[in-house]
Each structure stands twice: as C-alpha cells, then as structure tokens.
Write a protein that holds these residues in place. Sequence first.
Motif, PDB file in Angstrom:
ATOM      1  N   THR A 193     126.937 -47.427  82.984  1.00 20.94           N
ATOM      2  CA  THR A 193     126.556 -49.077  84.041  1.00 20.94           C
ATOM      3  C   THR A 193     125.153 -48.627  84.709  1.00 20.94           C
ATOM      4  O   THR A 193     125.128 -49.594  85.241  1.00 20.94           O
ATOM      5  CB  THR A 193     127.472 -48.906  85.053  1.00 20.94           C
ATOM      6  OG1 THR A 193     127.928 -48.656  85.720  1.00 20.94           O
ATOM      7  CG2 THR A 193     128.920 -49.480  84.210  1.00 20.94           C
ATOM      8  N   ALA A 201     122.195 -48.544  83.163  1.00 13.83           N
ATOM      9  CA  ALA A 201     120.748 -49.387  83.249  1.00 13.83           C
ATOM     10  C   ALA A 201     121.670 -50.795  83.245  1.00 13.83           C
ATOM     11  O   ALA A 201     120.210 -52.246  84.043  1.00 13.83           O
ATOM     12  CB  ALA A 201     120.937 -48.735  81.480  1.00 13.83           C
ATOM     13  N   GLU A 202     122.394 -51.257  83.333  1.00 13.21           N
ATOM     14  CA  GLU A 202     122.921 -52.648  83.430  1.00 13.21           C
ATOM     15  C   GLU A 202     122.466 -52.921  84.929  1.00 13.21           C
ATOM     16  O   GLU A 202     122.018 -53.817  85.321  1.00 13.21           O
ATOM     17  CB  GLU A 202     124.519 -53.120  83.469  1.00 13.21           C
ATOM     18  CG  GLU A 202     124.637 -54.374  83.147  1.00 13.21           C
ATOM     19  CD  GLU A 202     126.372 -54.288  82.884  1.00 13.21           C
ATOM     20  OE1 GLU A 202     126.192 -55.407  83.264  1.00 13.21           O
ATOM     21  OE2 GLU A 202     127.458 -53.670  83.315  1.00 13.21           O
ATOM     22  N   ARG A 230     120.719 -51.357  87.127  1.00 14.20           N
ATOM     23  CA  ARG A 230     118.829 -51.379  87.547  1.00 14.20           C
ATOM     24  C   ARG A 230     118.616 -53.059  86.603  1.00 14.20           C
ATOM     25  O   ARG A 230     117.603 -53.386  87.522  1.00 14.20           O
ATOM     26  CB  ARG A 230     118.513 -50.549  86.682  1.00 14.20           C
ATOM     27  CG  ARG A 230     116.671 -50.271  86.739  1.00 14.20           C
ATOM     28  CD  ARG A 230     116.107 -48.792  85.886  1.00 14.20           C
ATOM     29  NE  ARG A 230     116.834 -49.314  84.908  1.00 14.20           N
ATOM     30  CZ  ARG A 230     117.609 -47.733  84.736  1.00 14.20           C
ATOM     31  NH1 ARG A 230     117.710 -47.067  85.496  1.00 14.20           N
ATOM     32  NH2 ARG A 230     117.951 -47.428  83.007  1.00 14.20           N
ATOM     33  N   ASP A 231     119.014 -53.484  85.685  1.00 16.95           N
ATOM     34  CA  ASP A 231     118.121 -54.643  85.262  1.00 16.95           C
ATOM     35  C   ASP A 231     118.843 -55.366  86.185  1.00 16.95           C
ATOM     36  O   ASP A 231     118.224 -57.477  85.970  1.00 16.95           O
ATOM     37  CB  ASP A 231     118.680 -54.394  83.390  1.00 16.95           C
ATOM     38  CG  ASP A 231     118.646 -54.158  82.686  1.00 16.95           C
ATOM     39  OD1 ASP A 231     117.840 -53.150  82.958  1.00 16.95           O
ATOM     40  OD2 ASP A 231     119.044 -53.981  81.477  1.00 16.95           O
ATOM     41  N   LYS A 232     119.936 -55.936  86.033  1.00 12.55           N
ATOM     42  CA  LYS A 232     120.629 -56.814  87.726  1.00 12.55           C
ATOM     43  C   LYS A 232     119.697 -57.012  88.916  1.00 12.55           C
ATOM     44  O   LYS A 232     120.006 -57.972  89.484  1.00 12.55           O
ATOM     45  CB  LYS A 232     122.482 -57.210  87.561  1.00 12.55           C
ATOM     46  CG  LYS A 232     123.065 -57.566  86.374  1.00 12.55           C
ATOM     47  CD  LYS A 232     124.389 -56.823  86.303  1.00 12.55           C
ATOM     48  CE  LYS A 232     124.575 -57.756  84.980  1.00 12.55           C
ATOM     49  NZ  LYS A 232     126.122 -57.881  86.244  1.00 12.55           N
ATOM     50  N   TYR A 233     119.842 -55.610  89.290  1.00 15.58           N
ATOM     51  CA  TYR A 233     119.842 -55.357  91.013  1.00 15.58           C
ATOM     52  C   TYR A 233     118.197 -55.230  91.012  1.00 15.58           C
ATOM     53  O   TYR A 233     118.339 -54.342  92.672  1.00 15.58           O
ATOM     54  CB  TYR A 233     120.996 -54.908  91.984  1.00 15.58           C
ATOM     55  CG  TYR A 233     122.062 -55.888  91.546  1.00 15.58           C
ATOM     56  CD1 TYR A 233     122.742 -57.262  91.631  1.00 15.58           C
ATOM     57  CD2 TYR A 233     123.155 -55.182  90.317  1.00 15.58           C
ATOM     58  CE1 TYR A 233     123.691 -57.409  91.901  1.00 15.58           C
ATOM     59  CE2 TYR A 233     123.686 -55.845  90.264  1.00 15.58           C
ATOM     60  CZ  TYR A 233     123.942 -57.334  90.858  1.00 15.58           C
ATOM     61  OH  TYR A 233     125.483 -57.363  90.802  1.00 15.58           O
ATOM     62  N   ALA A 234     117.676 -54.563  90.367  1.00 14.56           N
ATOM     63  CA  ALA A 234     116.362 -53.657  90.529  1.00 14.56           C
ATOM     64  C   ALA A 234     115.219 -54.987  91.375  1.00 14.56           C
ATOM     65  O   ALA A 234     115.143 -55.443  90.861  1.00 14.56           O
ATOM     66  CB  ALA A 234     115.569 -52.586  89.758  1.00 14.56           C
TER      67      ALA A 234
END
Length: 143
Positions: free
Chosen positions: A134, A136-137, A139-143
Amino acid sequence: RSSHTLPLHTAIGTTTRALLVVALACGAAALAPPRMPRPKIFLVGGPSGAGKDALLAGAREKAADVAFVVRDVTRAADQCSALERSVSSDEFATGEYALRWSAHGTTDYGIPAKALEEVLAAGRTIVLNVSRGTFAEARDKYA
C-alpha cells in the motif's frame, strides 16, 4: 488611555506594524489565519512476525502526541493487536477505507477513512501499520 483608543501606529509595536505592511504589500489578507503545516504520515510495514506490533506498542508509550490509527481486520478479536479492530467480512465489505489490502488470501485489512481524515484534519502526526503493497497508493493519496 486604553490601547483601543490610540491611533493604530501607537497601539501596535513597530515589528508588528512592519509585518502588517509587508503582508498587505504582498497582497495577503490582513486577517488570514496562519497555515497549518501538512501532517506527516509514517507507514510501518514488513513481513508477518517481523516485530511491527512490538515496535508500535513501544512507540505509542513514548509518543502521546502522535496518532496511531486503528485498522480494521477480518479475524477474531483475540488475534488482534491493540491497534486492530476485529470486523466481520460483511462489515469489511461495506466499510469505507482510505487504504485496504488482503494477506494470505484469508484476511482483509483496512485503514478506516473517517478515522484517518479526522486526525489529518487535526494536523497530527500519524502512524499507520500497513502492508508494504500500500506504500505507493498511500504516497499517491497523501503526499
């Protein structure tokens, strides 16, 4: 004479007045609230038996200001750690999760969206116990 009856240049200090002038000159709203820094999210992941639960238990004792979000798990309550909540497969299927994953083809895990959004809104540092899959997901949602 109270400060509310003094002219503005007398009622506030030189530094405050200078900052106000700079802010207004830059187009900033005079009464804009300060921006909260974006909360940090730390992901803990590793293979089963690596010691994640022990690491998190120790961290919880030392870091009272950090939010450790409880995850939902489809297994018996007596097999859950302090950072897990046992849910049925039906409950899990209808739940709203920020992150979700399966392990070993038998167990589903999820970070409840509402719980995560609440601590994000509060601006707290967050620790999540998740699958490495999870990262990468997240990072994509919360970075």
